[in-house]
Structure formats: structure tokens, C-alpha cells
Write a protein that holds these residues in place. Structure first.
Motif, PDB file in Angstrom:
ATOM      1  N   THR A  78      36.349  46.560  35.655  1.00  0.00           N
ATOM      2  CA  THR A  78      36.159  47.976  35.375  1.00  0.00           C
ATOM      3  C   THR A  78      34.802  48.219  34.711  1.00  0.00           C
ATOM      4  OG1 THR A  78      37.249  47.719  33.231  1.00  0.00           O
ATOM      5  CG2 THR A  78      38.648  48.310  35.110  1.00  0.00           C
ATOM      6  N   GLU A  79      34.502  49.489  34.471  1.00  0.00           N
ATOM      7  CA  GLU A  79      33.198  49.845  33.902  1.00  0.00           C
ATOM      8  C   GLU A  79      32.928  49.149  32.574  1.00  0.00           C
ATOM      9  OE1 GLU A  79      31.814  54.135  33.492  1.00  0.00           O
ATOM     10  OE2 GLU A  79      32.005  53.526  31.390  1.00  0.00           O
ATOM     11  N   ARG A  80      33.937  48.996  31.745  1.00  0.00           N
ATOM     12  CA  ARG A  80      33.699  48.418  30.424  1.00  0.00           C
ATOM     13  C   ARG A  80      33.511  46.905  30.467  1.00  0.00           C
ATOM     14  NH1 ARG A  80      39.425  49.449  27.295  1.00  0.00           N
ATOM     15  NH2 ARG A  80      40.783  48.114  28.555  1.00  0.00           N
ATOM     16  N   LEU A  81      33.627  46.291  31.635  1.00  0.00           N
ATOM     17  CA  LEU A  81      33.455  44.845  31.761  1.00  0.00           C
ATOM     18  C   LEU A  81      32.194  44.468  32.528  1.00  0.00           C
ATOM     19  CD1 LEU A  81      37.105  43.743  32.680  1.00  0.00           C
ATOM     20  CD2 LEU A  81      36.117  44.145  30.413  1.00  0.00           C
ATOM     21  N   ILE A  82      31.337  45.451  32.847  1.00  0.00           N
ATOM     22  CA  ILE A  82      30.192  45.151  33.710  1.00  0.00           C
ATOM     23  C   ILE A  82      28.852  45.272  32.980  1.00  0.00           C
ATOM     24  CG2 ILE A  82      31.366  45.855  35.823  1.00  0.00           C
ATOM     25  CD1 ILE A  82      29.790  48.509  35.682  1.00  0.00           C
ATOM     26  N   THR A  83      27.856  44.641  33.556  1.00  0.00           N
ATOM     27  CA  THR A  83      26.475  44.786  33.119  1.00  0.00           C
ATOM     28  C   THR A  83      25.906  46.062  33.721  1.00  0.00           C
ATOM     29  OG1 THR A  83      25.454  43.731  35.042  1.00  0.00           O
ATOM     30  CG2 THR A  83      26.300  42.270  33.307  1.00  0.00           C
ATOM     31  N   PRO A  84      24.716  46.472  33.311  1.00  0.00           N
ATOM     32  CA  PRO A  84      24.080  47.615  33.973  1.00  0.00           C
ATOM     33  C   PRO A  84      23.837  47.371  35.462  1.00  0.00           C
ATOM     34  CG  PRO A  84      23.056  47.219  31.861  1.00  0.00           C
ATOM     35  CD  PRO A  84      23.978  46.064  32.103  1.00  0.00           C
ATOM     36  N   GLY A  85      23.864  46.111  35.888  1.00  0.00           N
ATOM     37  CA  GLY A  85      23.699  45.793  37.303  1.00  0.00           C
ATOM     38  C   GLY A  85      24.979  45.933  38.107  1.00  0.00           C
ATOM     39  N   LYS A  86      26.046  46.397  37.462  1.00  0.00           N
ATOM     40  CA  LYS A  86      27.333  46.680  38.112  1.00  0.00           C
ATOM     41  C   LYS A  86      28.086  45.424  38.562  1.00  0.00           C
ATOM     42  CE  LYS A  86      26.232  50.959  37.561  1.00  0.00           C
ATOM     43  NZ  LYS A  86      26.731  51.657  36.349  1.00  0.00           N
ATOM     44  N   PHE A  87      27.968  44.351  37.802  1.00  0.00           N
ATOM     45  CA  PHE A  87      28.790  43.172  38.055  1.00  0.00           C
ATOM     46  C   PHE A  87      29.321  42.639  36.737  1.00  0.00           C
ATOM     47  CE2 PHE A  87      24.331  41.843  37.953  1.00  0.00           C
ATOM     48  CZ  PHE A  87      24.331  40.862  36.970  1.00  0.00           C
TER      49      PHE A  87
ATOM     50  N   PHE B 299      41.842  44.579  26.317  1.00  0.00           N
ATOM     51  CA  PHE B 299      40.490  45.071  26.601  1.00  0.00           C
ATOM     52  C   PHE B 299      40.051  44.631  27.994  1.00  0.00           C
ATOM     53  CE2 PHE B 299      35.860  44.513  26.599  1.00  0.00           C
ATOM     54  CZ  PHE B 299      35.445  45.760  26.166  1.00  0.00           C
ATOM     55  N   LEU B 300      40.371  43.402  28.359  1.00  0.00           N
ATOM     56  CA  LEU B 300      39.996  42.884  29.675  1.00  0.00           C
ATOM     57  C   LEU B 300      40.913  43.411  30.780  1.00  0.00           C
ATOM     58  CD1 LEU B 300      39.393  39.166  28.630  1.00  0.00           C
ATOM     59  CD2 LEU B 300      37.621  40.844  29.195  1.00  0.00           C
ATOM     60  N   GLY B 301      42.091  43.879  30.398  1.00  0.00           N
ATOM     61  CA  GLY B 301      43.047  44.373  31.391  1.00  0.00           C
ATOM     62  C   GLY B 301      43.713  43.260  32.165  1.00  0.00           C
ATOM     63  N   MET B 302      43.963  42.106  31.502  1.00  0.00           N
ATOM     64  CA  MET B 302      44.512  40.958  32.199  1.00  0.00           C
ATOM     65  C   MET B 302      46.031  41.055  32.335  1.00  0.00           C
ATOM     66  SD  MET B 302      42.202  37.808  30.731  1.00  0.00           S
ATOM     67  CE  MET B 302      42.902  36.664  31.936  1.00  0.00           C
ATOM     68  N   GLU B 303      46.525  40.645  33.494  1.00  0.00           N
ATOM     69  CA  GLU B 303      47.965  40.627  33.781  1.00  0.00           C
ATOM     70  C   GLU B 303      48.362  39.210  34.177  1.00  0.00           C
ATOM     71  OE1 GLU B 303      51.140  42.410  37.090  1.00  0.00           O
ATOM     72  OE2 GLU B 303      48.995  42.899  37.201  1.00  0.00           O
ATOM     73  N   ARG B 304      49.405  38.682  33.553  1.00  0.00           N
ATOM     74  CA  ARG B 304      49.876  37.336  33.883  1.00  0.00           C
ATOM     75  C   ARG B 304      50.809  37.401  35.091  1.00  0.00           C
ATOM     76  NH1 ARG B 304      51.734  32.708  29.508  1.00  0.00           N
ATOM     77  NH2 ARG B 304      51.733  30.954  30.993  1.00  0.00           N
ATOM     78  N   LEU B 305      50.505  36.602  36.123  1.00  0.00           N
ATOM     79  CA  LEU B 305      51.306  36.594  37.341  1.00  0.00           C
ATOM     80  C   LEU B 305      52.358  35.492  37.321  1.00  0.00           C
ATOM     81  CD1 LEU B 305      48.468  37.186  39.965  1.00  0.00           C
ATOM     82  CD2 LEU B 305      49.896  38.876  38.797  1.00  0.00           C
ATOM     83  N   ASP B 306      52.012  34.317  36.806  1.00  0.00           N
ATOM     84  CA  ASP B 306      52.959  33.224  36.661  1.00  0.00           C
ATOM     85  C   ASP B 306      52.455  32.323  35.541  1.00  0.00           C
ATOM     86  OD1 ASP B 306      51.020  31.415  37.812  1.00  0.00           O
ATOM     87  OD2 ASP B 306      51.686  32.030  39.804  1.00  0.00           O
ATOM     88  N   GLU B 307      53.008  31.113  35.415  1.00  0.00           N
ATOM     89  CA  GLU B 307      52.671  30.262  34.282  1.00  0.00           C
ATOM     90  C   GLU B 307      51.227  29.787  34.283  1.00  0.00           C
ATOM     91  OE1 GLU B 307      54.247  26.008  36.174  1.00  0.00           O
ATOM     92  OE2 GLU B 307      55.276  26.937  34.469  1.00  0.00           O
ATOM     93  N   SER B 308      50.535  29.890  35.419  1.00  0.00           N
ATOM     94  CA  SER B 308      49.162  29.394  35.469  1.00  0.00           C
ATOM     95  C   SER B 308      48.166  30.372  36.090  1.00  0.00           C
ATOM     96  CB  SER B 308      49.101  28.074  36.254  1.00  0.00           C
ATOM     97  OG  SER B 308      49.519  28.276  37.602  1.00  0.00           O
ATOM     98  N   THR B 309      48.588  31.610  36.343  1.00  0.00           N
ATOM     99  CA  THR B 309      47.724  32.561  37.059  1.00  0.00           C
ATOM    100  C   THR B 309      47.707  33.928  36.382  1.00  0.00           C
ATOM    101  OG1 THR B 309      48.402  31.447  39.114  1.00  0.00           O
ATOM    102  CG2 THR B 309      47.154  33.492  39.327  1.00  0.00           C
ATOM    103  N   TRP B 310      46.497  34.490  36.268  1.00  0.00           N
ATOM    104  CA  TRP B 310      46.280  35.825  35.720  1.00  0.00           C
ATOM    105  C   TRP B 310      45.371  36.592  36.675  1.00  0.00           C
ATOM    106  CZ3 TRP B 310      47.277  31.590  33.099  1.00  0.00           C
ATOM    107  CH2 TRP B 310      48.041  31.644  31.933  1.00  0.00           C
ATOM    108  N   ARG B 311      45.339  37.909  36.507  1.00  0.00           N
ATOM    109  CA  ARG B 311      44.403  38.714  37.282  1.00  0.00           C
ATOM    110  C   ARG B 311      43.916  39.882  36.449  1.00  0.00           C
ATOM    111  NH1 ARG B 311      48.423  41.550  41.783  1.00  0.00           N
ATOM    112  NH2 ARG B 311      49.636  42.818  40.312  1.00  0.00           N
ATOM    113  N   PHE B 312      42.743  40.372  36.787  1.00  0.00           N
ATOM    114  CA  PHE B 312      42.220  41.592  36.173  1.00  0.00           C
ATOM    115  C   PHE B 312      41.234  42.239  37.130  1.00  0.00           C
ATOM    116  CE2 PHE B 312      39.156  38.360  34.950  1.00  0.00           C
ATOM    117  CZ  PHE B 312      37.926  39.000  34.985  1.00  0.00           C
ATOM    118  N   ARG B 313      41.001  43.531  36.921  1.00  0.00           N
ATOM    119  CA  ARG B 313      40.051  44.252  37.754  1.00  0.00           C
ATOM    120  C   ARG B 313      38.771  44.485  36.966  1.00  0.00           C
ATOM    121  NH1 ARG B 313      40.382  46.162  42.540  1.00  0.00           N
ATOM    122  NH2 ARG B 313      42.634  45.743  42.570  1.00  0.00           N
TER     123      ARG B 313
END
Length: 220
Positions: free
Chosen positions: A20-29, A4-18
Motif C-alpha cells: 500500500t501507499e504507506r509501505l512504498i518509496t517515492p518510486g512507488k515500490f 502497520f504492514l497489513g500482514m495476514e497469516r495464511l498457515d503456520e509458515s505463510t503470510w501475505r500483505f499488499r
């Protein structure tokens, strides 16, 4: 929840995600509950232990379409409990820090500390209809029903009960998790609309406008 969060694991201690619309408040953050959830997902995967406790300290924000990097530090790994933190950054700027304890154990309490309120079942509860200004945000992707309390259209400024309840779920995500509860927990602040009798978002916007207006020099 990782999906749901769209998380991708990069290495043993690092992840990233973008963000997106489904993760933001109405204030767009980034919605605060999603920020905490991202830290929990990373911490649980890194420690290979479930969450006992987690809390987020929000330092800044991540706007729509930003790439967020989540870095985990397992500060102390014990036989039963891991003490750890996750730091989320956007373009090198710290957005939030999640401190957590992870592990397993058994409670010896003879009964639960909280009792489920007596409310109608989800199918018997009306859908929580949000205003148009909430469109294109996380509220389009979380199903919420009013178990106890007033609809937004019924908030006329008259003070109401301080007690309200919602049924909430992420469609197609049926397995409970600490990360899911982190998102649901950020819905709790909306309960302030019930005793106030008005939308808290409107109240905050009005207060901010009044504060800016009153700070202007006389005669400007």
C-alpha cells in the motif's frame, strides 16, 4: 507492526500483505525497511522467539498494490536459538530473502557499546520537511524530526558534518520492536545528504542520467 504492514497469516509458515501507499518509496515500490520488517514479523511469529539478528538480501522489487507472499523456513531450532529464513515473493518472483537468528539470552557486558548522542528532545527538534516528490509514500506515515543536522532547504552543495541524528516514530505504534527498527534503519542512508550537502536522491538520478547519456554512440 504487523498491523502497520497489513500482514495476514495464511498457515503456520505463510503470510501475505499488499503493498500500500504507506509501505512504498517515492518510486512507488516496496520500501526496503518494510520488506525486512515483514520478514521479521513472520519469523518471530513462526518461531515464537524474538529477533537477535536479521539481514535482508534484496533481489527485486514489489510495486504499489502488489500482493507479497512471505514464506518462513525454520532451518535449525535449538534450545536457545532458532536459525531461520523468510522469502518474500510477488507473483512467484523472489523479491527478498531475510536470514535471521531468533532467541533470548543475557549480555554480561558492564555497559552499553553505544552511547546516546547529546541532542535536543523531540519536542525541541524541528520537523523534517520532505520535498513534494516524497508525497504519497512511507514518508507521509512516519514522523521524523531533525535532532542534529541540516534541513533539506539548507543543503546548498556545501559539504557538512558526517554526523547527524533523527528522532523517528510510527504514530500510534509505541512499543519498540525489531520490525520497527528495520524500517527506521532504512532511514540511515539518507544521512549521506549531510556530508554531501545535497539530496542523495537527486545525486543518484543525475548519475543515472549521465550514465545513460554517455553510453550513446557518438553522433546519435
Amino acid at each position: 507492526m504487523r498491523g502497520f504492514l497489513g500482514m495476514e497469516r495464511l498457515d503456520e509458515s505463510t503470510w501475505r500483505f499488499r503493498v500500500t501507499e504507506r509501505l512504498i518509496t517515492p518510486g512507488k515500490f516496496l520500501f526496503g525497511g518494510c520488506g525486512l520488517a515483514s520478514g521479521i514479523v513472520a519469523l518471530e511469529e513462526a518461531s515464537e522467539r524474538p529477533t537477535i539478528y536479521a539481514a535482508a538480501h534484496y533481489l527485486s522489487f514489489a510495486s504499489l498494490d502488489a500482493e507479497v507472499i512471505v514464506t518462513v523456513n525454520l532451518a535449525a531450532v535449538g534450545r536457545h536459538v532458532t536459525q531461520a529464513r523468510a522469502v518474500a515473493t510477488e507473483n512467484g518472483r523472489e523479491v527478498l530473502t531475510v536470514n535471521a537468528a531468533l532467541g533470548t539470552g543475557e549480555l554480561t557486558s558492564p555497559s552499553p557499546w553505544l552511547v546516546m548522542p547529546d541532542v535536543p528532545k523531540p519536542d525541541e527538534s524541528p520537523a523534517r520537511v520532505m520535498s513534494r516528490r516524497m508525497d504519497n509514500s512511507i514518508f507521509d506515515h512516519i514522523e521524523t524530526r531533525i535532532a542534529s543536522g541540516r534541513r533539506f532547504d539548507d543543503l546548498d552543495g556545501t559539504p557538512g558534518s558526517p554526523i547527524s541524528a533523527l528522532w523517528t516514530r510510527v504514530p500510534s505504534h509505541l512499543d519498540p520492536s525489531a520490525a520497527t527498527l528495520a524500517i527506521f534503519g532504512d532511514f540511515v542512508s539518507g544521512g549521506a545528504t549531510q556530508p554531501l550537502g545535497r539530496s542523495t536522491m537527486v545525486a543518484v538520478s543525475t548519475t543515472r542520467f549521465a550514465s545513460r547519456h554517455s553510453s550513446r554512440p557518438s553522433g546519435s
